[in-house]
Design an enzyme around this catalytic site. Sequence first.
Site, mmCIF file in Angstrom:
data_model
loop_
_atom_site.group_PDB
_atom_site.id
_atom_site.type_symbol
_atom_site.label_atom_id
_atom_site.label_comp_id
_atom_site.label_asym_id
_atom_site.label_seq_id
_atom_site.Cartn_x
_atom_site.Cartn_y
_atom_site.Cartn_z
ATOM 1 N N ASN A 275 9.550 4.142 2.965
ATOM 2 C CA ASN A 275 9.276 3.851 4.256
ATOM 3 C C ASN A 275 11.150 2.712 4.823
ATOM 4 O O ASN A 275 12.079 2.695 3.978
ATOM 5 C CB ASN A 275 8.826 2.532 4.312
ATOM 6 C CG ASN A 275 7.738 3.448 4.652
ATOM 7 O OD1 ASN A 275 6.786 4.032 5.462
ATOM 8 N ND2 ASN A 275 6.601 3.204 3.531
ATOM 9 N N HIS B 248 9.981 7.089 7.724
ATOM 10 C CA HIS B 248 10.650 7.001 6.803
ATOM 11 C C HIS B 248 12.439 7.232 6.953
ATOM 12 O O HIS B 248 13.216 7.520 8.030
ATOM 13 C CB HIS B 248 10.488 8.167 5.868
ATOM 14 C CG HIS B 248 8.975 7.377 5.323
ATOM 15 N ND1 HIS B 248 8.471 8.021 4.139
ATOM 16 C CD2 HIS B 248 7.836 7.238 6.355
ATOM 17 C CE1 HIS B 248 7.517 7.295 4.272
ATOM 18 N NE2 HIS B 248 6.649 6.931 5.310
ATOM 19 N N CYS C 264 7.017 10.386 -0.037
ATOM 20 C CA CYS C 264 5.933 11.313 0.208
ATOM 21 C C CYS C 264 5.702 12.250 -0.729
ATOM 22 O O CYS C 264 6.544 12.614 -1.066
ATOM 23 C CB CYS C 264 6.437 11.835 1.287
ATOM 24 S SG CYS C 264 4.665 13.142 2.358
ATOM 25 N N HIS D 125 6.237 4.098 12.737
ATOM 26 C CA HIS D 125 6.498 4.064 11.177
ATOM 27 C C HIS D 125 7.861 5.179 10.623
ATOM 28 O O HIS D 125 7.155 6.228 10.496
ATOM 29 C CB HIS D 125 5.167 4.475 10.351
ATOM 30 C CG HIS D 125 4.583 4.933 9.410
ATOM 31 N ND1 HIS D 125 4.312 3.119 8.615
ATOM 32 C CD2 HIS D 125 4.936 5.372 8.497
ATOM 33 C CE1 HIS D 125 3.958 3.692 7.289
ATOM 34 N NE2 HIS D 125 4.768 4.644 7.318
ATOM 35 N N ARG E 246 0.754 -1.249 0.566
ATOM 36 C CA ARG E 246 -0.134 0.202 -0.102
ATOM 37 C C ARG E 246 0.353 1.278 0.070
ATOM 38 O O ARG E 246 1.312 2.000 -1.112
ATOM 39 C CB ARG E 246 -1.018 -0.395 1.199
ATOM 40 C CG ARG E 246 -2.413 0.862 0.945
ATOM 41 C CD ARG E 246 -1.856 2.186 1.876
ATOM 42 N NE ARG E 246 -0.881 2.363 3.196
ATOM 43 C CZ ARG E 246 -0.589 3.453 3.012
ATOM 44 N NH1 ARG E 246 -0.869 4.285 2.290
ATOM 45 N NH2 ARG E 246 -0.179 4.041 4.484
ATOM 46 N N ASP E 247 1.015 1.289 0.586
ATOM 47 C CA ASP E 247 2.401 2.768 0.898
ATOM 48 C C ASP E 247 3.168 2.684 0.212
ATOM 49 O O ASP E 247 3.837 3.431 -0.147
ATOM 50 C CB ASP E 247 2.966 2.724 2.900
ATOM 51 C CG ASP E 247 3.219 4.252 2.914
ATOM 52 O OD1 ASP E 247 2.956 5.406 2.752
ATOM 53 O OD2 ASP E 247 3.504 4.351 4.379
#
Length: 299
Positions: free
Chosen positions: A249, A209, A240, A207, A15-16
């Site tokens: 990430n 990055h 992002c 979470h 997803r991310d």
Amino acid sequence: MTFPPHVRLVEVGPRDGLQNEPEAIDTGTKLALIDRLGAAGLTHIEAASFVSPKWVPQMADHREVMHGLRRHEGVTYSALTPNLKGLEAALECGVDEVAVFAAASEAFSRKNINCSVAESLERFAPVLQRAREANVRVRGYVSCVLGCPYEGEIAPARVAEVARALHQMGCYEVSLGDTIGTGTPLKAKRMLEAVTRDVPMERLGAHFHDTYGQALANLYAVLEEGIAVIDSSVAGLGGCPYAKGASGNVASEDVVYLLDGLGIAHGVDLEKLAAAGSWITRAIGRPNRSKAGVALSSR
């Protein structure tokens, strides 16, 4: 210094990690990646995002992904559902768990979802209510916990405020996101210290990055404090769109290598995970950003 005996990894790559890819990735490739991640021993995989295809075209096949999953026993397959419409669609697809997200930065909230932080939290109330009725757990994300592309430094008290709100609304877990990867270990510790005054440590995840190469150092810092849930993305996929130069990430392979070195259990097969990272980066024509993954695949 006391590390947790076990860490649960939340794999956000499907997803991310993939959502900002400019070229369309076919559903079969996404499903094959999710399958490989489950086979590697990951027990929590964020598989899709039920948002408008107008905003995130890469996630337009969310229904096909959720329906097409070859489910591994003991694996939770979750999806991002920022509003009630998204939640209803995810429930129709048999989602195991959903996630909502808010920002610790007013400017980021307005640029990203066109409303204030308070308004975003208000929007989630019916989502959590409906999820409760459906007996589906909700995970909360807080973005920009260690910095914002528009506001710069973010006060730990503001992060704590948003995390507390999500926790009180009924999120079983709140993931603290260094969205643009500007955090450093001491800042991470201070932020966590503020948040744990309001939310129990066992209800929190990290979470981070890796834009400035600090993600593993930051994770080590919060592991020392007792964090036992880490979000990561296979091969370091992602970024992002609101932060120029923001890399993905922290790579799942690098996190697993770190945990192995610390003697912390995690249940993931590093060789299989690294193979999945090599496979997906070849499939989508992206560099593998995992140091451990590259080293293992080049042996």
